[in-house]
Design an enzyme around this catalytic site. Structure first.
Site, PDB file in Angstrom:
ATOM      1  N   SER A 164     -13.137  24.991 -37.188  1.00  0.00           N
ATOM      2  CA  SER A 164     -14.134  24.090 -36.227  1.00  0.00           C
ATOM      3  C   SER A 164     -14.219  22.714 -36.667  1.00  0.00           C
ATOM      4  O   SER A 164     -14.960  22.850 -37.774  1.00  0.00           O
ATOM      5  CB  SER A 164     -14.992  24.883 -35.473  1.00  0.00           C
ATOM      6  N   TYR A 219     -22.398  29.648 -37.226  1.00  0.00           N
ATOM      7  CA  TYR A 219     -21.180  29.421 -36.644  1.00  0.00           C
ATOM      8  C   TYR A 219     -20.575  28.506 -37.318  1.00  0.00           C
ATOM      9  O   TYR A 219     -19.450  28.587 -38.154  1.00  0.00           O
ATOM     10  CB  TYR A 219     -20.986  28.941 -35.276  1.00  0.00           C
TER      11      TYR A 219
HETATM   12  P1  NAD Z   1     -12.038  32.296 -26.008  1.00  0.00           P
HETATM   13  O1  NAD Z   1     -13.432  32.861 -25.696  1.00  0.00           O
HETATM   14  O2  NAD Z   1     -11.326  31.814 -24.809  1.00  0.00           O
HETATM   15  O3  NAD Z   1     -11.392  32.920 -27.295  1.00  0.00           O
HETATM   16  C1  NAD Z   1     -11.622  33.781 -27.934  1.00  0.00           C
HETATM   17  C2  NAD Z   1     -11.051  34.888 -27.904  1.00  0.00           C
HETATM   18  O4  NAD Z   1     -11.476  35.788 -29.173  1.00  0.00           O
HETATM   19  C3  NAD Z   1     -11.312  35.843 -26.862  1.00  0.00           C
HETATM   20  O5  NAD Z   1     -10.170  36.374 -26.116  1.00  0.00           O
HETATM   21  C4  NAD Z   1     -12.214  37.107 -27.149  1.00  0.00           C
HETATM   22  O6  NAD Z   1     -11.841  38.274 -26.531  1.00  0.00           O
HETATM   23  C5  NAD Z   1     -11.581  37.124 -28.760  1.00  0.00           C
HETATM   24  N1  NAD Z   1     -12.511  38.090 -29.608  1.00  0.00           N
HETATM   25  C6  NAD Z   1     -13.811  37.810 -29.753  1.00  0.00           C
HETATM   26  N2  NAD Z   1     -14.072  38.788 -30.637  1.00  0.00           N
HETATM   27  C7  NAD Z   1     -13.255  39.529 -30.900  1.00  0.00           C
HETATM   28  C8  NAD Z   1     -13.006  40.410 -32.047  1.00  0.00           C
HETATM   29  N3  NAD Z   1     -13.918  41.105 -32.543  1.00  0.00           N
HETATM   30  N4  NAD Z   1     -11.768  40.908 -32.233  1.00  0.00           N
HETATM   31  C9  NAD Z   1     -10.660  40.438 -31.706  1.00  0.00           C
HETATM   32  N5  NAD Z   1     -10.710  39.268 -30.578  1.00  0.00           N
HETATM   33  C10 NAD Z   1     -12.073  38.924 -30.428  1.00  0.00           C
HETATM   34  O7  NAD Z   1     -12.471  30.706 -26.609  1.00  0.00           O
HETATM   35  P2  NAD Z   1     -11.503  29.634 -27.299  1.00  0.00           P
HETATM   36  O8  NAD Z   1     -12.362  28.400 -27.179  1.00  0.00           O
HETATM   37  O9  NAD Z   1     -10.123  29.950 -26.898  1.00  0.00           O
HETATM   38  O10 NAD Z   1     -11.745  30.286 -28.968  1.00  0.00           O
HETATM   39  C11 NAD Z   1     -10.554  30.426 -29.647  1.00  0.00           C
HETATM   40  C12 NAD Z   1     -11.097  30.072 -31.346  1.00  0.00           C
HETATM   41  O11 NAD Z   1     -11.179  28.643 -31.326  1.00  0.00           O
HETATM   42  C13 NAD Z   1     -12.393  30.786 -31.683  1.00  0.00           C
HETATM   43  O12 NAD Z   1     -12.126  31.162 -32.987  1.00  0.00           O
HETATM   44  C14 NAD Z   1     -13.319  29.391 -31.536  1.00  0.00           C
HETATM   45  O13 NAD Z   1     -14.346  29.667 -32.507  1.00  0.00           O
HETATM   46  C15 NAD Z   1     -12.271  28.187 -31.997  1.00  0.00           C
HETATM   47  N6  NAD Z   1     -12.764  26.831 -31.495  1.00  0.00           N
HETATM   48  C16 NAD Z   1     -12.981  26.655 -30.399  1.00  0.00           C
HETATM   49  C17 NAD Z   1     -13.438  25.502 -30.083  1.00  0.00           C
HETATM   50  C18 NAD Z   1     -13.434  24.987 -28.464  1.00  0.00           C
HETATM   51  O14 NAD Z   1     -14.357  23.843 -28.330  1.00  0.00           O
HETATM   52  N7  NAD Z   1     -13.248  25.934 -27.296  1.00  0.00           N
HETATM   53  C19 NAD Z   1     -13.517  24.389 -30.882  1.00  0.00           C
HETATM   54  C20 NAD Z   1     -13.226  24.864 -32.279  1.00  0.00           C
HETATM   55  C21 NAD Z   1     -13.009  26.030 -32.440  1.00  0.00           C
END
Ligand code: NAD
Length: 249
Positions: free
Chosen positions: A141, A156
């Protein structure tokens, strides 16, 4: 069709508006068979069923649990015969400040975002070595690079910075076996983690720092995962790819 005949496993890919789900959709459109791994078996199966094409599977997996990761790897390898691509995408955030982080908060965020990358990679790498290679993409991230974000706390940032180091170390270690390992560092992407929580005022403020003048969407990140999964990135390993609209310029 960049992934014709390939198979891919994506963790954290069941949530409707998430980056993992968008990646599964794009990979399937490019000819891959996809295994959706997420906490809930039913949601994972439903997400797999909704993908275009045949042969996708949904598998319950908690990335913080070693035996769950090992069982998911066994199920995916049995279903597909071989696994070419692993996307370590699962993650959670907690909007806390340093002095408010309990050991329990710390443990949970490190476990899902960082330990999960180790455990799932450990589960698939022996298979990838045996079949002569593969591609692993890991979710970091912009919070790792800037030391904080709007929704993720310092724990985080620490976990996501750990992902960058772990991915580089794995790239070095597994390169001779033909396994490429890279990381993605998205900026602010509109998903369930972020989308609903942004006020208009916050959005206007954030956009001042983004030269492309928009927030990212899940498909913006899915396209980078596609590049890393496909042969387009055949000589790319240990790399970190920013997907942030220019936030760090
Ligand atoms: P999201 O909440 O839609 O997706 C996260 C997914 O991870 C969910 O489906 C959740 O059920 C799953 N999850 C959580 N704990 C888990 C576990 N213990 N085992 C298996 N699955 C698990 O959110 P997103 O924004 O799509 O996030 C996806 C990734 O992108 C994450 O790693 C997040 O940190 C990263 N990220 C997101 C952003 C943003 O702005 N949305 C920016 C940078 C990084």
């Amino acid at each position: 069709m960049l992934l014709n005949g390939k198979t891919a496993v994506i963790s954290g890919a069941a949530s409707q508006r998430g980056i993992g789900r968008a990646t599964a959709q794009l990979f399937a459109e490019h000819g891959a068979r996809v295994a959706i791994l997420d906490l809930d078996a039913g949601a994972s199966a439903d997400a797999a069923k909704a993908l275009p094409g045949d042969g996708h599977v949904g598998i319950a997996c908690d990335v913080t649990d070693k035996s769950s990761c090992d069982a998911a790897a066994k199920a995916a390898i049995e279903a597909f015969g071989r696994v070419d691509v692993l996307v370590n995408n699962a993650g959670i955030t907690q909007p806390l400040k340093t002095l408010d982080i309990s050991l329990e908060n710390w443990g949970k965020v490190i476990d899902v975002n960082l330990t999960g990358v180790l455990l799932l990679s450990q589960a698939f790498v022996p298979h990838m070595k045996e079949k002569g290679g593969g591609s692993i993409a890991c979710m970091s991230s912009v919070s790792a690079q800037r030391g904080g974000g709007i929704f993720g706390g310092p724990h985080y940032s620490a976990a996501k910075a750990g992902v960058l180091g772990l991915a580089k170390a794995m790239a070095r270690e597994f390169g001779p076996a033909g396994i490429r390992v890279n990381s993605v560092t998205p900026g602010l992407i509109q998903t369930d983690i972020t989308g609903g929580k942004l006020t208009d005022e916050m959005r206007t403020d954030i956009l001042k720092g983004i030269p492309l003048n928009r927030l990212g969407d899940a498909a913006d990140v899915a396209k980078i995962y596609l590049f890393l999964a496909s042969d387009l990135s055949s000589y790319v390993t240990g790399a970190t790819i920013d997907v942030n609209g220019g936030m760090l310029i």
